[in-house]
Motif scaffolding. Structure first.
Motif, PDB file in Angstrom:
ATOM      1  N   ARG A 215      66.628   3.654  -7.653  1.00 26.10           N
ATOM      2  CA  ARG A 215      65.816   3.409  -8.852  1.00 26.10           C
ATOM      3  C   ARG A 215      64.373   3.075  -8.463  1.00 26.10           C
ATOM      4  NH1 ARG A 215      68.642   0.482 -13.817  1.00 26.10           N
ATOM      5  NH2 ARG A 215      70.451   1.816 -14.091  1.00 26.10           N
TER       6      ARG A 215
ATOM      7  N   ARG B  36      60.817  11.044 -14.377  1.00 22.14           N
ATOM      8  CA  ARG B  36      61.524  11.099 -15.638  1.00 22.14           C
ATOM      9  C   ARG B  36      63.013  11.081 -15.284  1.00 22.14           C
ATOM     10  NH1 ARG B  36      63.176  15.543 -18.663  1.00 22.14           N
ATOM     11  NH2 ARG B  36      63.440  15.098 -20.872  1.00 22.14           N
ATOM     12  N   ASP B  37      63.817  10.332 -16.020  1.00 20.60           N
ATOM     13  CA  ASP B  37      65.253  10.237 -15.729  1.00 20.60           C
ATOM     14  C   ASP B  37      65.544   9.599 -14.375  1.00 20.60           C
ATOM     15  OD1 ASP B  37      66.072  11.338 -18.125  1.00 20.60           O
ATOM     16  OD2 ASP B  37      66.052  13.388 -17.346  1.00 20.60           O
TER      17      ASP B  37
ATOM     18  N   THR C  80      66.258   6.464 -13.502  1.00 22.54           N
ATOM     19  CA  THR C  80      67.430   5.575 -13.419  1.00 22.54           C
ATOM     20  C   THR C  80      68.728   6.377 -13.565  1.00 22.54           C
ATOM     21  OG1 THR C  80      67.681   5.001 -15.769  1.00 22.54           O
ATOM     22  CG2 THR C  80      66.074   3.724 -14.499  1.00 22.54           C
ATOM     23  N   LEU C  81      68.703   7.384 -14.389  1.00 25.09           N
ATOM     24  CA  LEU C  81      69.878   8.245 -14.532  1.00 25.09           C
ATOM     25  C   LEU C  81      70.216   8.891 -13.194  1.00 25.09           C
ATOM     26  CD1 LEU C  81      72.015   9.938 -16.080  1.00 25.09           C
ATOM     27  CD2 LEU C  81      70.177  11.553 -16.637  1.00 25.09           C
ATOM     28  N   GLN C  82      69.214   9.500 -12.574  1.00 21.37           N
ATOM     29  CA  GLN C  82      69.458  10.180 -11.309  1.00 21.37           C
ATOM     30  C   GLN C  82      69.916   9.193 -10.232  1.00 21.37           C
ATOM     31  OE1 GLN C  82      66.131  12.693 -10.309  1.00 21.37           O
ATOM     32  NE2 GLN C  82      66.108  13.667 -12.321  1.00 21.37           N
TER      33      GLN C  82
ATOM     34  N   ASP D 156      71.547   6.348 -10.628  1.00 22.71           N
ATOM     35  CA  ASP D 156      72.929   5.915 -10.875  1.00 22.71           C
ATOM     36  C   ASP D 156      73.928   7.009 -10.517  1.00 22.71           C
ATOM     37  OD1 ASP D 156      71.777   3.613 -11.773  1.00 22.71           O
ATOM     38  OD2 ASP D 156      72.484   3.760 -13.837  1.00 22.71           O
ATOM     39  N   VAL D 157      73.603   8.232 -10.886  1.00 26.14           N
ATOM     40  CA  VAL D 157      74.526   9.345 -10.631  1.00 26.14           C
ATOM     41  C   VAL D 157      74.654   9.605  -9.131  1.00 26.14           C
ATOM     42  CG1 VAL D 157      74.839  11.843 -10.906  1.00 26.14           C
ATOM     43  CG2 VAL D 157      74.223  10.432 -12.883  1.00 26.14           C
ATOM     44  N   ILE D 158      73.538   9.603  -8.431  1.00 26.31           N
ATOM     45  CA  ILE D 158      73.580   9.893  -6.996  1.00 26.31           C
ATOM     46  C   ILE D 158      74.298   8.770  -6.242  1.00 26.31           C
ATOM     47  CG2 ILE D 158      72.163  10.221  -4.918  1.00 26.31           C
ATOM     48  CD1 ILE D 158      70.106  11.662  -6.791  1.00 26.31           C
TER      49      ILE D 158
END
Lengths: 255, 255
Positions: free
Chosen positions: B151, B158-159, B161-163, B165-167
């Motif tokens: 993070r 863009r995105d 935190t999403l990336q 968390d997923v990674i």
């Protein structure tokens, strides 16, 4: 989706959960009223049954423990997810990554059905370590359900179980990233759109993009979702440009 | 890596863990002897301290609970991982996905240091639901440590935190898939190679491949790993070829 295909062993409890009798709802409502007023730790099962006006035995008929009343719908949702994945047809199985993304959306739907309750529970769970642990075990069970489906789909692949486990974890992480963002915003905003966006990231990393849809959309997807069939080219940075272009042309021609 | 950069608040316990005094090891050995002989649930802390020949207070000086003695090295490993990620330099931060894969390898190293103990614990954990829950919470903390690092690295994206968390979830899932496969084989085989292979799958999905290395390799990687700096271009299939080429040129120029 029917709850009749609930996992074996749930028996009467599963039927009770599916029917959602008023007593079960009354117990959940009483429990949350007390959790919010006094705190989770300070509330006993006796307090809950007294407020709901039922006996202790009724409580334990629906919920094995105090923790379970905090997550009253996860068992049903897990059963729904398992049934959803078990009844996949050939068309759905053709795109397993998409299928597990759709399965994850069942969880979102459960949360979005009752935003106020979901937001209250989110705050409660953050405060109580025991509930956090309970939630982790629930999340783990969802992840295993997705992974087991993918393991079956990928059983012929080299590294099938590895890919299944990684993709299931990625789907759950993406779903939860979007879900928690929505919960932190007090249930404002479009949860469904946030989850779609998050799952789109996982699909772009692991899955084929959705195929072009007939005009008007298909029953299991919105009509206005654009057809984004993509080409992915991976090339060594040192490769000359003409070599990269050749690769793209070959890829396009292969279809 | 030094344990001196342990997370704040661990204080004396962290030092005790890092120093690994004989008493601590004696407690772990006594605990496992009893767990294997009698079962986990049937063994009390009193049984453990009696066998180890120390007082109850000594046990709780090292372990907050009976569960903690089953996982005696995770706190140290978590501290090592946090320190490893906090001390990343510019070179390492340039490839954050690779960096979190290297951080995950610290966990593997801990398990591989003592295969017999790791295999015994794996079997024990599978049998005792309470230990399974404890393990899930530990895995969650590793995943959060990786996600927090990503993070920070992706804060401008863009995105991001999403990336992140997923990674992080994908890295943990890949690591654990390989680790469990090794544990199921009773610690036979090359755990390190299995984990490298599993993490390679995550890197191929999300990360740039390793940069070219000087001949002879670098201290943290094998010499014979090929230099595969790649360009990834994702394009809608309908896009004209010139548009794809333009995108590649832009990507190359940006470096």
């Amino acid at each position: 989706m029917s709850s009749s295909s609930a996992t074996p062993g749930r028996g009467e409890k599963a039927e009770a959960a599916a029917a959602k009798p008023p007593m079960r709802e009354a117990l959940v409502a009483a429990a949350f009223q007390l959790f919010l007023e006094r705190g989770y730790e300070q509330t006993t099962v006796d307090d809950i049954v007294t407020l709901a006006g039922v006996g202790r035995r009724s409580f334990f008929r629906y919920f094995p423990s105090k923790e379970d009343v905090v997550f009253p719908d996860h068992e049903r949702c897990l059963a729904d997810m398992t049934a959803f994945l078990a009844t996949s047809g050939e068309e759905q199985d053709h795109e397993p990554v998409r299928r597990v993304c759709d399965a994850a959306r069942l969880v979102l739907r459960m949360y979005a059905e009752n935003p106020t309750f979901s937001v209250q529970r989110y705050r409660l769970t953050k405060q109580v370590p025991g509930l956090r642990a309970y939630e982790l075990s629930v999340v783990w069970r969802y992840e295993r359900a997705l992974a087991e489906y993918l393991r079956r789909r990928f059983s012929g692949r080299r590294d099938g179980t590895l890919q299944a486990d990684v993709i299931a974890a990625a789907v759950v992480a993406a779903h939860n990233n979007a879900l928690r963002s929505w919960l932190r915003s007090d249930g404002q905003g479009d949860a469904s759109a946030e989850v779609d966006h998050a799952l789109g990231y996982v699909q772009s990393a692991f899955g084929a993009a959705p195929p072009p849809r007939p005009a008007g959309g298909s029953p299991d997807g919105p009509a206005d979702e654009p057809a984004e069939d993509v080409v992915v080219v991976v090339s060594r940075r040192g490769a000359p440009l003409w070599r990269v272009v050749q690769e793209i042309e070959t890829t396009l021609a292969r279809d």
